[in-house]
Enzyme design. Structure first.
Site, PDB file in Angstrom:
ATOM      1  N   CYS A 117       8.486   4.784  -0.891  1.00 60.03           N
ATOM      2  CA  CYS A 117       7.177   4.507  -0.288  1.00 60.03           C
ATOM      3  C   CYS A 117       6.733   3.125  -0.700  1.00 60.03           C
ATOM      4  CB  CYS A 117       6.129   5.492  -0.813  1.00 60.03           C
ATOM      5  SG  CYS A 117       6.386   7.163  -0.283  1.00 60.03           S
TER       6      CYS A 117
ATOM      7  N   GLU B 289      13.424   4.367   2.968  1.00 60.63           N
ATOM      8  CA  GLU B 289      13.431   5.756   3.426  1.00 60.63           C
ATOM      9  C   GLU B 289      12.702   5.868   4.763  1.00 60.63           C
ATOM     10  OE1 GLU B 289      12.307   8.686   0.280  1.00 60.63           O
ATOM     11  OE2 GLU B 289      11.154   9.591   1.907  1.00 60.63           O
TER      12      GLU B 289
HETATM   13  N1  ACO Z   1      -1.597  -5.941  12.257  1.00 58.69           N
HETATM   14  C1  ACO Z   1      -0.537  -6.610  12.743  1.00 58.69           C
HETATM   15  N2  ACO Z   1       0.554  -6.923  11.999  1.00 58.69           N
HETATM   16  C2  ACO Z   1       0.555  -6.515  10.724  1.00 58.69           C
HETATM   17  C3  ACO Z   1      -0.526  -5.818  10.136  1.00 58.69           C
HETATM   18  C4  ACO Z   1      -1.645  -5.530  10.969  1.00 58.69           C
HETATM   19  N3  ACO Z   1      -2.710  -4.874  10.496  1.00 58.69           N
HETATM   20  N4  ACO Z   1      -0.231  -5.572   8.839  1.00 58.69           N
HETATM   21  C5  ACO Z   1       0.997  -6.081   8.620  1.00 58.69           C
HETATM   22  N5  ACO Z   1       1.465  -6.656   9.758  1.00 58.69           N
HETATM   23  C6  ACO Z   1       2.776  -7.269   9.962  1.00 58.69           C
HETATM   24  C7  ACO Z   1       2.696  -8.753  10.157  1.00 58.69           C
HETATM   25  O1  ACO Z   1       3.822  -9.169  10.887  1.00 58.69           O
HETATM   26  C8  ACO Z   1       2.770  -9.253   8.741  1.00 58.69           C
HETATM   27  O2  ACO Z   1       3.261 -10.548   8.651  1.00 58.69           O
HETATM   28  P1  ACO Z   1       2.299 -11.832   8.928  1.00 58.69           P
HETATM   29  O3  ACO Z   1       1.019 -11.587   8.182  1.00 58.69           O
HETATM   30  O4  ACO Z   1       3.099 -12.964   8.426  1.00 58.69           O
HETATM   31  O5  ACO Z   1       2.095 -11.848  10.405  1.00 58.69           O
HETATM   32  C9  ACO Z   1       3.774  -8.306   8.142  1.00 58.69           C
HETATM   33  O6  ACO Z   1       3.568  -7.054   8.792  1.00 58.69           O
HETATM   34  C10 ACO Z   1       3.675  -8.067   6.645  1.00 58.69           C
HETATM   35  O7  ACO Z   1       2.581  -8.685   6.094  1.00 58.69           O
HETATM   36  P2  ACO Z   1       2.365  -8.687   4.522  1.00 58.69           P
HETATM   37  O8  ACO Z   1       1.085  -9.404   4.257  1.00 58.69           O
HETATM   38  O9  ACO Z   1       3.573  -9.173   3.809  1.00 58.69           O
HETATM   39  O10 ACO Z   1       2.249  -7.132   4.233  1.00 58.69           O
HETATM   40  P3  ACO Z   1       1.040  -6.303   3.632  1.00 58.69           P
HETATM   41  O11 ACO Z   1       0.766  -6.749   2.236  1.00 58.69           O
HETATM   42  O12 ACO Z   1      -0.085  -6.281   4.560  1.00 58.69           O
HETATM   43  O13 ACO Z   1       1.730  -4.870   3.499  1.00 58.69           O
HETATM   44  C11 ACO Z   1       2.331  -2.726   4.279  1.00 58.69           C
HETATM   45  C12 ACO Z   1       2.423  -4.231   4.532  1.00 58.69           C
HETATM   46  C13 ACO Z   1       2.870  -2.410   2.887  1.00 58.69           C
HETATM   47  C14 ACO Z   1       3.157  -1.967   5.291  1.00 58.69           C
HETATM   48  C15 ACO Z   1       0.812  -2.360   4.391  1.00 58.69           C
HETATM   49  O14 ACO Z   1       0.401  -2.515   5.716  1.00 58.69           O
HETATM   50  C16 ACO Z   1       0.485  -0.949   3.940  1.00 58.69           C
HETATM   51  O15 ACO Z   1       0.398  -0.668   2.754  1.00 58.69           O
HETATM   52  N6  ACO Z   1       0.284  -0.036   4.901  1.00 58.69           N
HETATM   53  C17 ACO Z   1      -0.109   1.330   4.596  1.00 58.69           C
HETATM   54  C18 ACO Z   1       1.040   2.118   4.025  1.00 58.69           C
HETATM   55  C19 ACO Z   1       2.275   2.042   4.901  1.00 58.69           C
HETATM   56  O16 ACO Z   1       2.223   2.210   6.100  1.00 58.69           O
HETATM   57  N7  ACO Z   1       3.434   1.805   4.243  1.00 58.69           N
HETATM   58  C20 ACO Z   1       4.715   1.764   4.897  1.00 58.69           C
HETATM   59  C21 ACO Z   1       5.179   3.174   5.090  1.00 58.69           C
HETATM   60  S1  ACO Z   1       6.907   3.268   5.406  1.00 58.69           S
HETATM   61  C22 ACO Z   1       7.635   3.486   3.861  1.00 58.69           C
HETATM   62  O17 ACO Z   1       6.899   3.675   2.922  1.00 58.69           O
HETATM   63  C23 ACO Z   1       9.108   3.433   3.721  1.00 58.69           C
END
Ligand code: ACO
Ligand code: ZN
Length: 448
Positions: free
Chosen positions: A314, A348
């Site tokens: 996760c 995962e």
């Molecule tokens: N809208 C559009 N694109 C997005 C968004 C959003 N709200 N959030 C992330 N992205 C995309 C973008 O392409 C972004 O890159 P950019 O800012 O250069 O355009 C890229 O994803 C990643 O951006 P980061 O800043 O590096 O990532 P962030 O710190 O926001 O974390 C994460 C990404 C971990 C998925 C976060 O959104 C999160 O914690 N989400 C909730 C939990 C989740 O869904 N986790 C993944 C589950 S799957 C698994 O655990 C295996």
């Protein structure tokens, strides 16, 4: 709010109010707008229709669970929703309810309780008994059609079959905790998390930002902070660069911390099973450090042994820190650990919508950077060896960018520099860099 939360189809997003049916409008022969001509059939129908509408409206309340209707969202536009649950307003009259709605165009994290005045009652659709409807439709469908629906319906949750998905959605349909306090942030939660039953009645939880113990009341937290002697996560600090530190926590050695972290993370992760058995996991917690301590930004978990070559279970960046590159840092970090283990890895499944976007962005940038610099042919296996990214993920990434051709029974990478530049530009920012020279770590070994 990021662009992911806006409707995919802008036409659907700007749904305007349908014309209101004015129940008091009656046909008045003297004011016939048709210059003495008899009224048209539709106009003749109006008084009768209004009565019907009036009756229908009166019998509609309270709205049934399952009702589909338009609802005013925070963008002040009306969007289609489905009523998931309803509850009586405590101080209201006998028929005053509020409704928990799911915006059908958006991810479940935007589900919320709304009052009746947010709903456009003229758009209420006849309630359909979904169980009956499901049964009828599935009887009519061929096996092939059914499989297709089951596959597409669980978009992003490929490993859940339709039945498990329904069960999951039923159990977790209403968010239990609305907000949480962590350090200097108050954070709106996204999803249901199965906290122990004694927390069922609280809308807000107070977390100690260091040991992650959670409490029902602010005063409890204040008392706790006076005696809690942690100023950073437990475990070993395995990386420090500038103000960023990464801690490795063994779930077996720090069970309560691991469990607290899972409860917290579940508030932002939808389709993830909460593992109570944290013994089997290592947790990598990323912190921004200052003179008050090390403040958690996000984390990822990793199984100590994975048969499926998962290198991450996760991943979460806490909402106040999102879209700043921490997510890609965490992903990059997980691959650096895999490189040190001499293994390839993959996250995962299922991946969430934001998880998939982040991974796709990371894979694209890493692979295309190599392709740009590399002279001569390169195979997927070589790319995989260099990056620790599993070959299947490389293939799907390059395929989605249309950089793969199938020639003479072989996949061939076609890398025109101009095309690579265009894709790299579209892949967004690179995220924060992992300085590998600052990583002090040896792979996990079972003791004894
Ligand atoms: N809208 C559009 N694109 C997005 C968004 C959003 N709200 N959030 C992330 N992205 C995309 C973008 O392409 C972004 O890159 P950019 O800012 O250069 O355009 C890229 O994803 C990643 O951006 P980061 O800043 O590096 O990532 P962030 O710190 O926001 O974390 C994460 C990404 C971990 C998925 C976060 O959104 C999160 O914690 N989400 C909730 C939990 C989740 O869904 N986790 C993944 C589950 S799957 C698994 O655990 C295996
Ligand atoms: Zn504490």
């Amino acid at each position: 709010m990021g662009s992911i939360d806006t409707p995919q189809n802008p036409e659907n997003g700007s749904t305007t109010l349908p014309p209101t049916t004015d129940a008091s409008a009656t046909y008045d022969g003297d004011q016939n707008p048709n210059n003495g001509m008899p009224p048209r059939a539709t106009e003749m129908m109006l008084p009768i229709e209004s009565e019907v509408v009036k009756k229908r409206k009166a019998s509609m309340f309270p709205l049934e669970v399952g009702t589909r209707v338009l609802c005013r969202w925070r963008d002040c536009k009306y969007h289609p929703v489905k009523v998931i649950e309803r509850r009586k307003i405590q101080s209201g009259g006998t028929n005053d309810y509020e409704y928990y709605v799911h915006y059908t165009e958006f991810n479940r994290r935007l589900d919320e309780w709304v009052k009746l005045e947010h709903l456009d009652l003229d758009s209420v659709e006849t309630v359909v008994d979904e169980k009956v409807e499901d049964k009828v439709t599935s009887l009519k469908m061929t096996r092939h059609q059914k499989r297709k629906i089951d596959e597409t319906h669980v978009e992003g949750h490929e490993e859940l079959d339709a039945a498990s998905l329904r069960e999951h959605e039923e159990f977790t349909k209403v968010k239990n905790i609305a907000t949480m306090e962590l350090g200097r942030y108050e954070i709106e939660t996204w999803y249901f998390s199965p906290f122990p039953p004694e927390y069922n009645d609280c809308l807000k939880l107070y977390f100690c930002e260091f040991c992650l113990n959670f409490m029902k009341r602010k005063e409890q937290l204040q008392r706790h902070m006076k005696k809690c002697d942690l100023k950073h996560p437990p475990g070993d600090e395995i990386y420090r660069s500038g103000t960023l530190s990464m801690f490795e926590i063994d779930g077996k050695k720090n069970k309560v911390y691991g469990q607290n972290l899972c409860y917290l993370a579940k508030l932002f992760l939808d389709h993830k099973t909460l593992y109570y058995d944290v013994d089997l996991f290592l947790f990598y917690v990323l912190c921004e450090c200052d003179d008050r301590g090390c403040h958690m930004v996000g984390y990822f978990s990793k199984e100590k042994h994975s048969e499926e070559s998962y290198n991450l279970a996760c991943i979460l960046t806490l909402p106040p820190y999102q879209r700043k590159g921490y997510g890609k840092f965490l992903i990059a970090f997980s691959y650096e650990l895999s490189k040190k283990e001499g293994k390839v890895g993959t996250p995962e499944r299922p991946l969430s919508d934001l998880g998939l976007l982040s991974y796709r962005g990371y894979w694209t940038r890493v692979l295309l950077d190599i392709l740009k610099r590399h002279k001569g042919n390169i195979s997927i296996k070589e790319l995989s060896d260099m990056t620790a990214i599993k070959a299947e993920d490389i293939l799907t990434t390059l395929q989605s960018l249309e950089l793969i051709q199938y020639r003479k029974g072989q996949h061939v990478i076609c890398a025109d520099p101009k095309v690579l530049d265009r894709h790299l530009k579209a892949a967004g920012r690179g995220g924060l860099d992992v300085d590998v020279s600052k990583l002090i770590w040896t792979p996990y070994k079972e003791q004894g």
